[in-house]
Write a protein that holds these residues in place. Structure first.
Motif, PDB file in Angstrom:
ATOM      1  N   GLU A 272       3.258 -28.944  67.780  1.00 18.87           N
ATOM      2  CA  GLU A 272       2.554 -29.100  69.046  1.00 18.87           C
ATOM      3  C   GLU A 272       2.127 -30.547  69.306  1.00 18.87           C
ATOM      4  O   GLU A 272       2.093 -30.992  70.436  1.00 18.87           O
ATOM      5  CB  GLU A 272       1.328 -28.193  69.078  1.00 18.87           C
ATOM      6  CG  GLU A 272       1.642 -26.741  69.367  1.00 18.87           C
ATOM      7  CD  GLU A 272       2.022 -25.962  68.121  1.00 18.87           C
ATOM      8  OE1 GLU A 272       2.176 -26.581  67.046  1.00 18.87           O
ATOM      9  OE2 GLU A 272       2.168 -24.738  68.223  1.00 18.87           O
ATOM     10  N   TYR A 273       1.801 -31.274  68.223  1.00 15.43           N
ATOM     11  CA  TYR A 273       1.319 -32.632  68.484  1.00 15.43           C
ATOM     12  C   TYR A 273       2.427 -33.545  68.979  1.00 15.43           C
ATOM     13  O   TYR A 273       2.156 -34.526  69.674  1.00 15.43           O
ATOM     14  CB  TYR A 273       0.595 -33.234  67.271  1.00 15.43           C
ATOM     15  CG  TYR A 273       1.359 -33.236  65.976  1.00 15.43           C
ATOM     16  CD1 TYR A 273       1.113 -32.272  65.009  1.00 15.43           C
ATOM     17  CD2 TYR A 273       2.300 -34.212  65.698  1.00 15.43           C
ATOM     18  CE1 TYR A 273       1.778 -32.273  63.810  1.00 15.43           C
ATOM     19  CE2 TYR A 273       2.985 -34.224  64.504  1.00 15.43           C
ATOM     20  CZ  TYR A 273       2.717 -33.247  63.556  1.00 15.43           C
ATOM     21  OH  TYR A 273       3.400 -33.249  62.371  1.00 15.43           O
TER      22      TYR A 273
ATOM     23  N   ALA B  92       3.839 -35.123  76.279  1.00 13.15           N
ATOM     24  CA  ALA B  92       3.104 -34.847  77.517  1.00 13.15           C
ATOM     25  C   ALA B  92       2.242 -36.025  77.915  1.00 13.15           C
ATOM     26  O   ALA B  92       1.836 -36.148  79.059  1.00 13.15           O
ATOM     27  CB  ALA B  92       2.249 -33.594  77.341  1.00 13.15           C
ATOM     28  N   MET B  93       1.920 -36.882  76.940  1.00 13.12           N
ATOM     29  CA  MET B  93       1.125 -38.063  77.248  1.00 13.12           C
ATOM     30  C   MET B  93       2.009 -39.259  77.581  1.00 13.12           C
ATOM     31  O   MET B  93       1.534 -40.379  77.712  1.00 13.12           O
ATOM     32  CB  MET B  93       0.239 -38.428  76.057  1.00 13.12           C
ATOM     33  CG  MET B  93      -0.771 -37.374  75.702  1.00 13.12           C
ATOM     34  SD  MET B  93      -1.814 -36.968  77.099  1.00 13.12           S
ATOM     35  CE  MET B  93      -2.729 -35.590  76.455  1.00 13.12           C
TER      36      MET B  93
ATOM     37  N   ARG C 132       3.709 -39.098  83.119  1.00 16.66           N
ATOM     38  CA  ARG C 132       3.038 -38.235  82.136  1.00 16.66           C
ATOM     39  C   ARG C 132       1.940 -39.001  81.414  1.00 16.66           C
ATOM     40  O   ARG C 132       2.173 -40.076  80.887  1.00 16.66           O
ATOM     41  CB  ARG C 132       4.047 -37.757  81.096  1.00 16.66           C
ATOM     42  CG  ARG C 132       4.916 -36.631  81.565  1.00 16.66           C
ATOM     43  CD  ARG C 132       5.491 -35.895  80.392  1.00 16.66           C
ATOM     44  NE  ARG C 132       6.478 -36.690  79.670  1.00 16.66           N
ATOM     45  CZ  ARG C 132       7.770 -36.676  79.951  1.00 16.66           C
ATOM     46  NH1 ARG C 132       8.230 -35.949  80.925  1.00 16.66           N
ATOM     47  NH2 ARG C 132       8.613 -37.401  79.243  1.00 16.66           N
ATOM     48  N   GLY C 133       0.770 -38.406  81.350  1.00 15.25           N
ATOM     49  CA  GLY C 133      -0.315 -39.060  80.637  1.00 15.25           C
ATOM     50  C   GLY C 133      -1.063 -40.031  81.521  1.00 15.25           C
ATOM     51  O   GLY C 133      -2.276 -40.154  81.449  1.00 15.25           O
TER      52      GLY C 133
ATOM     53  N   MET D 155      -2.424 -33.643  80.283  1.00 17.78           N
ATOM     54  CA  MET D 155      -2.561 -32.247  79.902  1.00 17.78           C
ATOM     55  C   MET D 155      -3.597 -32.054  78.806  1.00 17.78           C
ATOM     56  O   MET D 155      -3.757 -32.888  77.932  1.00 17.78           O
ATOM     57  CB  MET D 155      -1.220 -31.729  79.397  1.00 17.78           C
ATOM     58  CG  MET D 155      -0.584 -30.780  80.382  1.00 17.78           C
ATOM     59  SD  MET D 155       0.888 -30.061  79.739  1.00 17.78           S
ATOM     60  CE  MET D 155       0.532 -28.360  80.038  1.00 17.78           C
TER      61      MET D 155
ATOM     62  N   PHE E 285      -4.492 -29.032  76.004  1.00 18.29           N
ATOM     63  CA  PHE E 285      -3.813 -27.842  75.511  1.00 18.29           C
ATOM     64  C   PHE E 285      -4.760 -26.806  74.948  1.00 18.29           C
ATOM     65  O   PHE E 285      -5.939 -27.036  74.754  1.00 18.29           O
ATOM     66  CB  PHE E 285      -2.792 -28.224  74.446  1.00 18.29           C
ATOM     67  CG  PHE E 285      -1.699 -29.087  74.971  1.00 18.29           C
ATOM     68  CD1 PHE E 285      -0.580 -28.536  75.560  1.00 18.29           C
ATOM     69  CD2 PHE E 285      -1.790 -30.468  74.888  1.00 18.29           C
ATOM     70  CE1 PHE E 285       0.429 -29.337  76.044  1.00 18.29           C
ATOM     71  CE2 PHE E 285      -0.786 -31.278  75.371  1.00 18.29           C
ATOM     72  CZ  PHE E 285       0.322 -30.707  75.947  1.00 18.29           C
TER      73      PHE E 285
ATOM     74  N   TYR F  93      -2.664 -29.759  68.343  1.00 18.71           N
ATOM     75  CA  TYR F  93      -2.133 -30.788  69.228  1.00 18.71           C
ATOM     76  C   TYR F  93      -2.533 -32.202  68.829  1.00 18.71           C
ATOM     77  O   TYR F  93      -2.328 -33.140  69.572  1.00 18.71           O
ATOM     78  CB  TYR F  93      -2.496 -30.483  70.677  1.00 18.71           C
ATOM     79  CG  TYR F  93      -1.665 -29.338  71.226  1.00 18.71           C
ATOM     80  CD1 TYR F  93      -0.401 -29.583  71.750  1.00 18.71           C
ATOM     81  CD2 TYR F  93      -2.108 -28.029  71.172  1.00 18.71           C
ATOM     82  CE1 TYR F  93       0.383 -28.548  72.226  1.00 18.71           C
ATOM     83  CE2 TYR F  93      -1.338 -26.989  71.649  1.00 18.71           C
ATOM     84  CZ  TYR F  93      -0.085 -27.257  72.180  1.00 18.71           C
ATOM     85  OH  TYR F  93       0.690 -26.240  72.641  1.00 18.71           O
ATOM     86  N   PHE F  94      -3.140 -32.342  67.639  1.00 21.09           N
ATOM     87  CA  PHE F  94      -3.356 -33.687  67.108  1.00 21.09           C
ATOM     88  C   PHE F  94      -2.494 -33.865  65.875  1.00 21.09           C
ATOM     89  O   PHE F  94      -2.358 -32.959  65.062  1.00 21.09           O
ATOM     90  CB  PHE F  94      -4.831 -33.886  66.735  1.00 21.09           C
ATOM     91  CG  PHE F  94      -5.706 -34.261  67.892  1.00 21.09           C
ATOM     92  CD1 PHE F  94      -5.588 -35.520  68.470  1.00 21.09           C
ATOM     93  CD2 PHE F  94      -6.634 -33.380  68.396  1.00 21.09           C
ATOM     94  CE1 PHE F  94      -6.389 -35.874  69.539  1.00 21.09           C
ATOM     95  CE2 PHE F  94      -7.433 -33.728  69.477  1.00 21.09           C
ATOM     96  CZ  PHE F  94      -7.306 -34.982  70.047  1.00 21.09           C
TER      97      PHE F  94
ATOM     98  N   GLU G 191      -3.622 -45.118  71.284  1.00 21.42           N
ATOM     99  CA  GLU G 191      -2.184 -45.262  71.456  1.00 21.42           C
ATOM    100  C   GLU G 191      -1.770 -45.062  72.918  1.00 21.42           C
ATOM    101  O   GLU G 191      -0.963 -45.790  73.469  1.00 21.42           O
ATOM    102  CB  GLU G 191      -1.506 -44.221  70.558  1.00 21.42           C
ATOM    103  CG  GLU G 191      -0.023 -44.326  70.482  1.00 21.42           C
ATOM    104  CD  GLU G 191       0.438 -45.707  70.068  1.00 21.42           C
ATOM    105  OE1 GLU G 191       1.373 -46.203  70.679  1.00 21.42           O
ATOM    106  OE2 GLU G 191      -0.179 -46.296  69.139  1.00 21.42           O
ATOM    107  N   MET G 192      -2.374 -44.050  73.541  1.00 24.90           N
ATOM    108  CA  MET G 192      -2.070 -43.755  74.947  1.00 24.90           C
ATOM    109  C   MET G 192      -2.451 -44.895  75.867  1.00 24.90           C
ATOM    110  O   MET G 192      -1.754 -45.216  76.814  1.00 24.90           O
ATOM    111  CB  MET G 192      -2.896 -42.551  75.377  1.00 24.90           C
ATOM    112  CG  MET G 192      -2.137 -41.284  75.393  1.00 24.90           C
ATOM    113  SD  MET G 192      -3.189 -40.096  76.175  1.00 24.90           S
ATOM    114  CE  MET G 192      -2.835 -40.435  77.877  1.00 24.90           C
TER     115      MET G 192
ATOM    116  N   MET H 104      -9.618 -33.905  72.686  1.00 24.31           N
ATOM    117  CA  MET H 104      -8.393 -33.635  73.441  1.00 24.31           C
ATOM    118  C   MET H 104      -8.629 -33.920  74.933  1.00 24.31           C
ATOM    119  O   MET H 104      -7.782 -34.503  75.613  1.00 24.31           O
ATOM    120  CB  MET H 104      -8.035 -32.164  73.252  1.00 24.31           C
ATOM    121  CG  MET H 104      -6.790 -31.745  73.935  1.00 24.31           C
ATOM    122  SD  MET H 104      -5.527 -31.425  72.715  1.00 24.31           S
ATOM    123  CE  MET H 104      -4.449 -32.730  73.012  1.00 24.31           C
TER     124      MET H 104
ATOM    125  N   MET I  56      -8.687 -37.522  75.505  1.00 23.05           N
ATOM    126  CA  MET I  56      -7.333 -38.040  75.560  1.00 23.05           C
ATOM    127  C   MET I  56      -6.720 -37.742  76.934  1.00 23.05           C
ATOM    128  O   MET I  56      -6.036 -38.580  77.512  1.00 23.05           O
ATOM    129  CB  MET I  56      -6.488 -37.407  74.456  1.00 23.05           C
ATOM    130  CG  MET I  56      -5.074 -37.874  74.406  1.00 23.05           C
ATOM    131  SD  MET I  56      -4.513 -38.014  72.705  1.00 23.05           S
ATOM    132  CE  MET I  56      -3.531 -36.592  72.544  1.00 23.05           C
ATOM    133  N   GLY I  57      -6.988 -36.535  77.453  1.00 20.56           N
ATOM    134  CA  GLY I  57      -6.456 -36.157  78.754  1.00 20.56           C
ATOM    135  C   GLY I  57      -6.919 -37.076  79.870  1.00 20.56           C
ATOM    136  O   GLY I  57      -6.145 -37.449  80.744  1.00 20.56           O
TER     137      GLY I  57
END
Lengths: 274, 329
Positions: free
Chosen positions: A164-165, A171-172, B89-90, B95, B97, B103-104, B116-117, B170, B173-174
Motif C-alpha cells: 500500500e505504501y 498517489a502522491m 497527483r499529490g 489522497m 487512505f 500506507y507508510f 519527500e512530497m 497521513m 501528508m495529504g
C-alpha cells in the motif's frame, strides 16, 4: 530464551572472529613475523614452535605469515565477488520485476540458465575462458552468483510493488525512479544482506577450491586454497600445513553462515521473538 | 448550501474490468469548490474504483475506462499524459487512505516521507521542507505535547506511532501541498470509534481553514452525516441520488437511499427489529437490466426492469435516478 542467547553468543563469536581476521588482513605486513614468500630452506617442515608459531611448509615458508596474507585474498574475493553479484542481481531483479512480460521472461530465463549449471563446474569453465588468476576468479564467482540475487530481488520487488505504501507514494505523484530507490530498494536490502553473507562464505570456498585446483590464485601469492594444495602431499609428515589453513577457511565460512542465519532470523517477521 | 463553482466534474464515466465486470456505469458526479462531498455505497459499489480513476491510478489492464470525462479545473484528466498526471497527483489532488499503518513505508521516517512530497512538488530545500512538515503537524494536532511534540513525530518510524497518530500524519501528508481536492477513502474505517470522531473533526476543521474540497468516501451513513455538506449515494457503479446533506437525510427520493436510512440503528427505536435491505449488491459481472436496484426495490414496476432511469434534477440541487422519484412513499 535459551535458544536466542545461544544464537546471539554464536553471532558475537562470529563477528569477533571476522573482525580479527579483517584486522589481520589489513595489518598483514605489520603482524606477520616473516615475509609470506621467503623460503627458509634450512627449516623445511619445521613443526609449530618458538621460531615458527604454526610451522613451515615444504619450502620453509612461515605458515602463520602465509595464512595472514592468505586471508587477504579470501576476504578480497568475498568482497569483490559479492559486490559484483549484488550489483548485477539488483539491477536485473528490479528491471525484471518492474517490466512485464517479455523482458521479464528473457532476463529470468538468462538467470535461470546460469543457475542451472553446477557452481564449481561453471566457475572452472569461466576461468578457463578468462584465464587464471584472482581477478578472473572474482569476476567469475560474481557473475555465477548474480542469479541468486536477481531471483531474490525480483521476488521481493514484486511483492513490495503491491504494498500500500507504494500505491500511496504513487498517489502522491512520485515518479517510478523515486519509488524504486525510496521504497522498493530499502525494503528488500535486509534479505539481500542475508544472502550476501551466505554468498560471501560460498565465494571464499570456491576461490579456495579453484586455487586448490591450480586455477585461482597463482603461486607464490599466498592463498588458503593454495596452501591446502601444497599440503596435500605431506598430510602425515607435516599435518600443520593442512590443519591451520583448513581451520581458518572453515571458521571463516562458518562465521559468515552464522551471521547470515542470525540476521535472517532477526528480520523474518514470521519467527516470533521471545 | 449555496451553489459553488464546480471543481471536479465527472461525466458518463464508464469503467469495466476484464473479463466483463462493469464496475462503474456512466457515473456522474460534481464536486464543488470548498465542499465536503460524501460518497456513500456498500462494498463493491464502485466508490474506490471511481476515486482511483480520478487520480489516474487504475491498473489497466484489467481496468478499462471505456467512456467519460473527468474534468478538473477545466482539464480532462483522462486525456492528460502520464507525466502531467503525475504532477497533479499529490499536488492538486491528494489522497488519504483507509489503513494508515499500511500506507507508510516501514523503513522510512514519517517526517521524511512527507518531506519527500514537498521537495518533489515544490523543490523545497531540506530545511524549509522540515519547517513546513512541522507546521503541518501543528495543523493536524501532532504538534501537541502529549504526542511528544512535532519533532519527535518527524523522526519516528511508522511503527513507533499509534493508529490515530499515523492517520493524522497521513492527513498531514495529504494536505502537504495544499491540494484543491483531497480524496479521503474511508479514512476512519480502520480506527476505533473515539478516534473516528477526532479524525472527522480534524478533517472538518482543516477543510474550514484551508478551503479545499474533500471527496469523502464511506460506507457509513452516520460518518457522512457528521461531516459532509453534500451526499451522493452510489449503487452498482451508478449514482442513484445526490443532494445537500440536509435534503437527503430529511427527504430522500430514491428507494435505495430511503432503505439505507431506515437501516441505520436509532436509539429511540430500541427493541424493534432493525430494517434491512433484502438481497445483496449485484455482482459487477451480472448487473440487472434496467434500474440495477429493481431486484431489491419494494416499489418495483415493469418499466424498472427495462429502462435505466436517468439522473434527473427534482428540486434545486437534488438529483436522483428513479422512474418514480417523488411518487413512492
Amino acid at each position: 530464551m535459551k535458544r536466542s542467547s545461544v544464537s546471539s553468543r554464536l553471532m558475537l563469536g562470529a563477528v569477533i572472529y571476522l573482525v580479527i581476521l579483517g584486522a589481520a588482513a589489513i595489518a598483514a605486513p605489520v603482524i606477520s613475523p616473516y615475509s609470506p614468500t621467503d623460503q627458509h630452506l634450512e627449516n623445511r617442515f619445521a613443526p609449530p614452535g618458538h621460531k615458527y608459531i604454526l610451522g613451515t611448509d615444504n619450502f620453509g615458508r612461515d605458515n602463520f605469515s602465509r595464512m595472514i596474507y592468505g586471508s587477504r585474498s579470501a576476504l578480497l574475493v568475498g568482497i569483490v565477488s559479492v559486490s559484483i553479484a549484488v550489483t548485477i542481481g539488483i539491477t536485473v531483479g528490479i528491471i525484471a520485476a518492474l517490466s512485464t512480460g517479455i523482458i521479464d521472461n528473457i532476463l529470468m530465463l538468462l538467470m535461470d540458465s546460469v543457475l542451472s549449471f553446477p557452481t564449481i563446474l561453471l566457475a572452472i569453465t569461466v576461468v578457463s575462458f578468462l584465464g587464471y588468476g584472482l581477478l578472473q576468479v572474482m569476476t567469475a564467482i560474481g557473475v555465477i552468483f548474480s542469479p541468486v540475487f536477481a531471483r531474490l530481488v525480483r521476488a521481493e520487488a514484486l511483492s513490495i510493488k503491491t504494498e500500500e505504501y507504494v500505491e500511496a507514494s504513487r498517489a502522491m505523484g512520485s515518479p517510478a525512479v523515486k519509488i524504486v530507490f525510496l521504497h522498493i530498494m530499502p525494503n528488500l536490502m535486509g534479505k539481500v544482506v542475508v544472502q550476501a553473507s551466505i554468498t560471501f562464505a560460498l565465494s571464499i570456498v570456491i576461490e579456495a577450491s579453484l586455487s586448490y585446483l591450480g586455477l585461482g590464485t597463482q603461486p607464490p601469492t599466498p592463498s588458503w586454497g593454495l596452501m591446502l594444495k601444497d599440503a596435500r602431499n605431506y598430510l602425515v609428515q607435516a599435518p600443520w600445513m593442512s590443519i591451520y589453513p583448513g581451520l581458518a577457511l572453515a571458521m571463516t565460512v562458518l562465521s559468515f553462515n552464522i551471521i547470515g542465519d542470525t540476521l535472517s532470523e532477526k528480520i523474518n517477521p514470521r519467527i516470533v521473538k521471545k | 448550501m449555496g451553489e459553488g463553482e464546480i471543481l471536479l466534474h465527472i461525466q458518463d464515466l464508464d469503467i469495466t474490468f476484464e473479463p466483463g465486470a462493469h464496475a462503474v456505469r456512466f457515473l456522474e458526479l460534481d464536486i464543488r469548490k470548498s465542499e465536503i462531498h460524501g460518497l456513500v455505497g456498500e462494498s463493491g459499489s464502485g466508490k474506490s474504483v471511481t476515486s482511483t480513476a480520478v487520480i489516474g491510478l487504475l491498473p489497466s489492464p484489467p481496468a478499462k475506462i471505456s467512456s467519460g470525462k473527468i474534468i478538473f479545473k477545466g482539464r480532462d484528466l483522462l486525456k492528460l499524459g502520464k507525466e502531467e498526471m503525475r504532477k497533479i497527483r499529490g499536488r492538486e489532488i491528494a489522497m488519504v487512505f483507509q489503513e494508515p499503518s499500511k500506507y507508510f513505508n516501514p523503513s522510512m521516517k514519517v517526517g521524511e516521507q512527507i518531506r519527500e512530497m514537498l521537495s518533489l512538488h515544490f523543490g523545497m530545500s531540506r530545511k524549509s521542507a522540515v519547517e513546513r512538515v512541522l507546521e503541518l503537524f501543528n495543523l493536524t494536532g501532532l504538534g501537541k505535547s502529549n504526542f511528544g511534540g512535532g519533532r519527535r513525530i518527524l523522526n519516528s518510524y511508522p511503527h513507533e506511532l499509534s493508529g490515530g497518530m499515523k492517520q493524522r500524519a497521513m492527513i498531514a501528508m495529504g494536505i502537504a501541498c495544499s491540494p484543491s481536492l483531497l480524496i479521503a477513502d474511508e479514512p476512519t474505517t480502520a480506527l476505533d470509534v473515539t478516534l473516528q470522531m477526532q479524525i472527522l473533526d480534524l478533517i472538518h476543521d482543516l477543510q474550514n481553514r484551508l478551503k479545499m474540497s474533500i471527496l469523502f468516501i464511506s460506507h457509513d451513513l452516520n460518518v457522512v452525516k457528521h461531516i459532509a455538506n453534500r451526499v451522493s449515494v452510489i449503487y452498482a457503479g451508478k449514482i442513484v441520488e445526490s443532494a445537500a446533506k440536509g435534503t437527503i437525510f430529511k427527504n430522500p427520493m430514491h428507494p435505495y437511499t430511503k432503505l439505507l436510512l431506515l437501516s441505520i440503528p436509532d436509539p429511540e427505536k430500541r427493541g424493534t427489529p432493525l430494517k434491512t435491505i433484502p438481497g445483496t449488491v449485484p455482482d459487477a459481472e451480472s448487473i440487472p437490466s434496467g434500474c440495477a436496484f429493481h431486484t431489491r426495490c419494494p416499489y418495483v414496476r415493469k418499466i424498472c426492469e427495462k429502462e435505466i432511469p436517468a439522473l434527473k434534477e427534482y428540486e434545486n440541487g437534488h438529483t436522483t435516478a428513479c422512474h418514480f422519484a417523488g411518487e413512492t412513499e
